[in-house]
Design a protein around this motif. Structure first.
Motif, PDB file in Angstrom:
ATOM      1  N   ASN A  47       0.811  -1.221   0.000  1.00  0.00           N
ATOM      2  CA  ASN A  47       0.000   0.000   0.000  1.00  0.00           C
ATOM      3  C   ASN A  47       0.843   1.269   0.000  1.00  0.00           C
ATOM      4  OD1 ASN A  47      -2.552  -1.222  -0.105  1.00  0.00           O
ATOM      5  ND2 ASN A  47      -2.575  -1.531   2.095  1.00  0.00           N
ATOM      6  N   ASN A  48       1.891   1.283  -0.820  1.00  0.00           N
ATOM      7  CA  ASN A  48       2.745   2.467  -0.931  1.00  0.00           C
ATOM      8  C   ASN A  48       2.160   3.481  -1.898  1.00  0.00           C
ATOM      9  OD1 ASN A  48       4.740   1.550   0.817  1.00  0.00           O
ATOM     10  ND2 ASN A  48       5.788   0.432  -0.801  1.00  0.00           N
ATOM     11  N   GLY A  49       2.126   4.735  -1.472  1.00  0.00           N
ATOM     12  CA  GLY A  49       1.687   5.820  -2.350  1.00  0.00           C
ATOM     13  C   GLY A  49       0.306   5.576  -2.918  1.00  0.00           C
ATOM     14  N   PRO A  50       0.175   5.753  -4.236  1.00  0.00           N
ATOM     15  CA  PRO A  50      -1.150   5.563  -4.858  1.00  0.00           C
ATOM     16  C   PRO A  50      -1.515   4.094  -5.081  1.00  0.00           C
ATOM     17  CG  PRO A  50       0.447   6.192  -6.511  1.00  0.00           C
ATOM     18  CD  PRO A  50       1.159   6.259  -5.168  1.00  0.00           C
ATOM     19  N   MET A  51      -0.599   3.187  -4.741  1.00  0.00           N
ATOM     20  CA  MET A  51      -0.841   1.759  -4.962  1.00  0.00           C
ATOM     21  C   MET A  51      -1.603   1.173  -3.782  1.00  0.00           C
ATOM     22  SD  MET A  51       2.856   0.745  -6.580  1.00  0.00           S
ATOM     23  CE  MET A  51       3.803   1.547  -5.305  1.00  0.00           C
ATOM     24  N   ARG A  52      -2.611   0.363  -4.076  1.00  0.00           N
ATOM     25  CA  ARG A  52      -3.426  -0.266  -3.039  1.00  0.00           C
ATOM     26  C   ARG A  52      -3.506  -1.761  -3.275  1.00  0.00           C
ATOM     27  NH1 ARG A  52      -2.149   3.136  -0.389  1.00  0.00           N
ATOM     28  NH2 ARG A  52      -3.177   5.098  -0.047  1.00  0.00           N
ATOM     29  N   HIS A  53      -3.113  -2.507  -2.249  1.00  0.00           N
ATOM     30  CA  HIS A  53      -3.179  -3.968  -2.336  1.00  0.00           C
ATOM     31  C   HIS A  53      -4.638  -4.410  -2.384  1.00  0.00           C
ATOM     32  CE1 HIS A  53      -2.862  -8.121  -0.453  1.00  0.00           C
ATOM     33  NE2 HIS A  53      -2.246  -8.214  -1.624  1.00  0.00           N
ATOM     34  N   ASP A  54      -4.910  -5.369  -3.276  1.00  0.00           N
ATOM     35  CA  ASP A  54      -6.257  -5.907  -3.417  1.00  0.00           C
ATOM     36  C   ASP A  54      -6.145  -7.426  -3.444  1.00  0.00           C
ATOM     37  OD1 ASP A  54      -8.719  -6.904  -4.443  1.00  0.00           O
ATOM     38  OD2 ASP A  54      -9.127  -4.958  -5.354  1.00  0.00           O
ATOM     39  N   PRO A  55      -6.375  -8.095  -2.309  1.00  0.00           N
ATOM     40  CA  PRO A  55      -6.208  -9.545  -2.240  1.00  0.00           C
ATOM     41  C   PRO A  55      -7.097 -10.309  -3.225  1.00  0.00           C
ATOM     42  CG  PRO A  55      -6.400  -8.628  -0.030  1.00  0.00           C
ATOM     43  CD  PRO A  55      -6.712  -7.523  -1.002  1.00  0.00           C
ATOM     44  N   GLU A  56      -8.331  -9.891  -3.401  1.00  0.00           N
ATOM     45  CA  GLU A  56      -9.228 -10.593  -4.329  1.00  0.00           C
ATOM     46  C   GLU A  56      -8.760 -10.435  -5.774  1.00  0.00           C
ATOM     47  OE1 GLU A  56     -13.278  -9.427  -3.649  1.00  0.00           O
ATOM     48  OE2 GLU A  56     -13.178  -9.994  -1.537  1.00  0.00           O
ATOM     49  N   LEU A  57      -8.327  -9.241  -6.122  1.00  0.00           N
ATOM     50  CA  LEU A  57      -7.818  -9.005  -7.471  1.00  0.00           C
ATOM     51  C   LEU A  57      -6.513  -9.776  -7.692  1.00  0.00           C
ATOM     52  CD1 LEU A  57      -8.855  -7.411  -9.880  1.00  0.00           C
ATOM     53  CD2 LEU A  57      -7.491  -5.483  -9.108  1.00  0.00           C
ATOM     54  N   THR A  58      -5.703  -9.879  -6.651  1.00  0.00           N
ATOM     55  CA  THR A  58      -4.471 -10.664  -6.733  1.00  0.00           C
ATOM     56  C   THR A  58      -4.792 -12.115  -7.034  1.00  0.00           C
ATOM     57  OG1 THR A  58      -3.304  -9.182  -5.224  1.00  0.00           O
ATOM     58  CG2 THR A  58      -2.417 -11.403  -5.456  1.00  0.00           C
ATOM     59  N   GLU A  59      -5.773 -12.681  -6.353  1.00  0.00           N
ATOM     60  CA  GLU A  59      -6.175 -14.067  -6.606  1.00  0.00           C
ATOM     61  C   GLU A  59      -6.679 -14.246  -8.040  1.00  0.00           C
ATOM     62  OE1 GLU A  59      -5.700 -16.906  -4.925  1.00  0.00           O
ATOM     63  OE2 GLU A  59      -4.519 -15.619  -3.598  1.00  0.00           O
ATOM     64  N   GLU A  60      -7.436 -13.265  -8.530  1.00  0.00           N
ATOM     65  CA  GLU A  60      -7.918 -13.327  -9.918  1.00  0.00           C
ATOM     66  C   GLU A  60      -6.743 -13.272 -10.896  1.00  0.00           C
ATOM     67  OE1 GLU A  60     -10.394 -13.424 -13.343  1.00  0.00           O
ATOM     68  OE2 GLU A  60     -10.590 -14.168 -11.307  1.00  0.00           O
ATOM     69  N   ALA A  61      -5.763 -12.418 -10.613  1.00  0.00           N
ATOM     70  CA  ALA A  61      -4.581 -12.323 -11.481  1.00  0.00           C
ATOM     71  C   ALA A  61      -3.821 -13.647 -11.490  1.00  0.00           C
ATOM     72  CB  ALA A  61      -3.676 -11.189 -11.019  1.00  0.00           C
ATOM     73  N   LEU A  62      -3.665 -14.262 -10.326  1.00  0.00           N
ATOM     74  CA  LEU A  62      -2.974 -15.548 -10.254  1.00  0.00           C
ATOM     75  C   LEU A  62      -3.748 -16.636 -10.999  1.00  0.00           C
ATOM     76  CD1 LEU A  62      -1.772 -15.424  -6.549  1.00  0.00           C
ATOM     77  CD2 LEU A  62      -0.348 -15.259  -8.615  1.00  0.00           C
ATOM     78  N   ARG A  63      -5.075 -16.630 -10.874  1.00  0.00           N
ATOM     79  CA  ARG A  63      -5.899 -17.592 -11.594  1.00  0.00           C
ATOM     80  C   ARG A  63      -5.705 -17.432 -13.101  1.00  0.00           C
ATOM     81  NH1 ARG A  63      -9.910 -18.056 -14.674  1.00  0.00           N
ATOM     82  NH2 ARG A  63     -10.499 -15.867 -14.661  1.00  0.00           N
ATOM     83  N   ARG A  64      -5.735 -16.174 -13.567  1.00  0.00           N
ATOM     84  CA  ARG A  64      -5.554 -15.905 -14.998  1.00  0.00           C
ATOM     85  C   ARG A  64      -4.164 -16.304 -15.468  1.00  0.00           C
ATOM     86  NH1 ARG A  64      -9.105 -11.944 -17.563  1.00  0.00           N
ATOM     87  NH2 ARG A  64     -10.844 -11.529 -16.169  1.00  0.00           N
ATOM     88  N   PHE A  65      -3.146 -16.056 -14.643  1.00  0.00           N
ATOM     89  CA  PHE A  65      -1.778 -16.407 -15.015  1.00  0.00           C
ATOM     90  C   PHE A  65      -1.615 -17.923 -15.096  1.00  0.00           C
ATOM     91  CE2 PHE A  65       2.853 -16.805 -13.905  1.00  0.00           C
ATOM     92  CZ  PHE A  65       3.310 -16.361 -15.126  1.00  0.00           C
ATOM     93  N   ARG A  66      -2.182 -18.656 -14.134  1.00  0.00           N
ATOM     94  CA  ARG A  66      -2.123 -20.119 -14.182  1.00  0.00           C
ATOM     95  C   ARG A  66      -2.810 -20.636 -15.450  1.00  0.00           C
ATOM     96  NH1 ARG A  66      -2.679 -19.603  -8.505  1.00  0.00           N
ATOM     97  NH2 ARG A  66      -4.955 -19.616  -8.659  1.00  0.00           N
ATOM     98  N   ALA A  67      -3.975 -20.097 -15.774  1.00  0.00           N
ATOM     99  CA  ALA A  67      -4.701 -20.511 -16.984  1.00  0.00           C
ATOM    100  C   ALA A  67      -3.883 -20.188 -18.230  1.00  0.00           C
ATOM    101  CB  ALA A  67      -6.062 -19.839 -17.042  1.00  0.00           C
ATOM    102  N   PHE A  68      -3.248 -19.025 -18.246  1.00  0.00           N
ATOM    103  CA  PHE A  68      -2.414 -18.640 -19.383  1.00  0.00           C
ATOM    104  C   PHE A  68      -1.265 -19.644 -19.545  1.00  0.00           C
ATOM    105  CE2 PHE A  68       1.353 -16.403 -20.971  1.00  0.00           C
ATOM    106  CZ  PHE A  68       0.882 -15.952 -22.196  1.00  0.00           C
ATOM    107  N   LEU A  69      -0.595 -19.998 -18.462  1.00  0.00           N
ATOM    108  CA  LEU A  69       0.508 -20.950 -18.535  1.00  0.00           C
ATOM    109  C   LEU A  69       0.025 -22.327 -18.982  1.00  0.00           C
ATOM    110  CD1 LEU A  69       2.587 -20.063 -15.353  1.00  0.00           C
ATOM    111  CD2 LEU A  69       3.112 -19.497 -17.726  1.00  0.00           C
ATOM    112  N   THR A  70      -1.108 -22.756 -18.475  1.00  0.00           N
ATOM    113  CA  THR A  70      -1.674 -24.040 -18.871  1.00  0.00           C
ATOM    114  C   THR A  70      -1.996 -24.054 -20.355  1.00  0.00           C
ATOM    115  OG1 THR A  70      -2.570 -24.415 -16.665  1.00  0.00           O
ATOM    116  CG2 THR A  70      -3.559 -25.668 -18.468  1.00  0.00           C
ATOM    117  N   ASP A  71      -2.559 -22.964 -20.869  1.00  0.00           N
ATOM    118  CA  ASP A  71      -2.868 -22.878 -22.302  1.00  0.00           C
ATOM    119  C   ASP A  71      -1.601 -22.817 -23.144  1.00  0.00           C
ATOM    120  OD1 ASP A  71      -5.552 -22.884 -21.710  1.00  0.00           O
ATOM    121  OD2 ASP A  71      -5.825 -20.730 -22.022  1.00  0.00           O
TER     122      ASP A  71
END
Length: 76
Positions: A47-71
């Motif tokens: 949560n530095n400066g204008p950046m805000r941690h978003d745990p749910e969005l992080t999980e979605e990004a990881l899900r998408r990255f795993r799917a991308f690697l699998t494809d």
């Protein structure tokens, strides 16, 4: 290529990122683009400066990255 752009990124705009993605596509590469609802570095728990941690969005990004690697490499 998997391109992640954030709607509230303070380093670039969605429009600019899509222009870059289009240039890459024009060179013959396949680009999968995702515009996430968060800020730049939403996956960093600082949560530095204008950046805000978003745990749910992080999980979605990881899900998408795993799917991308699998494809990209289904037998790896």
């Amino acid at each position: 290529m998997l391109a992640v752009t954030c709607k509230r990124d303070h380093l670039t705009t969605v429009r600019n990122a899509e222009l870059v993605n289009a240039m890459i596509r024009n060179c013959g590469a396949e680009v999968e683009s995702w515009v996430a609802a968060g800020t730049h570095a939403f996956d960093e728990p600082t949560n530095n400066g204008p950046m805000r941690h978003d745990p749910e969005l992080t999980e979605e990004a990881l899900r998408r990255f795993r799917a991308f690697l699998t494809d990209a490499a289904p037998h790896a």
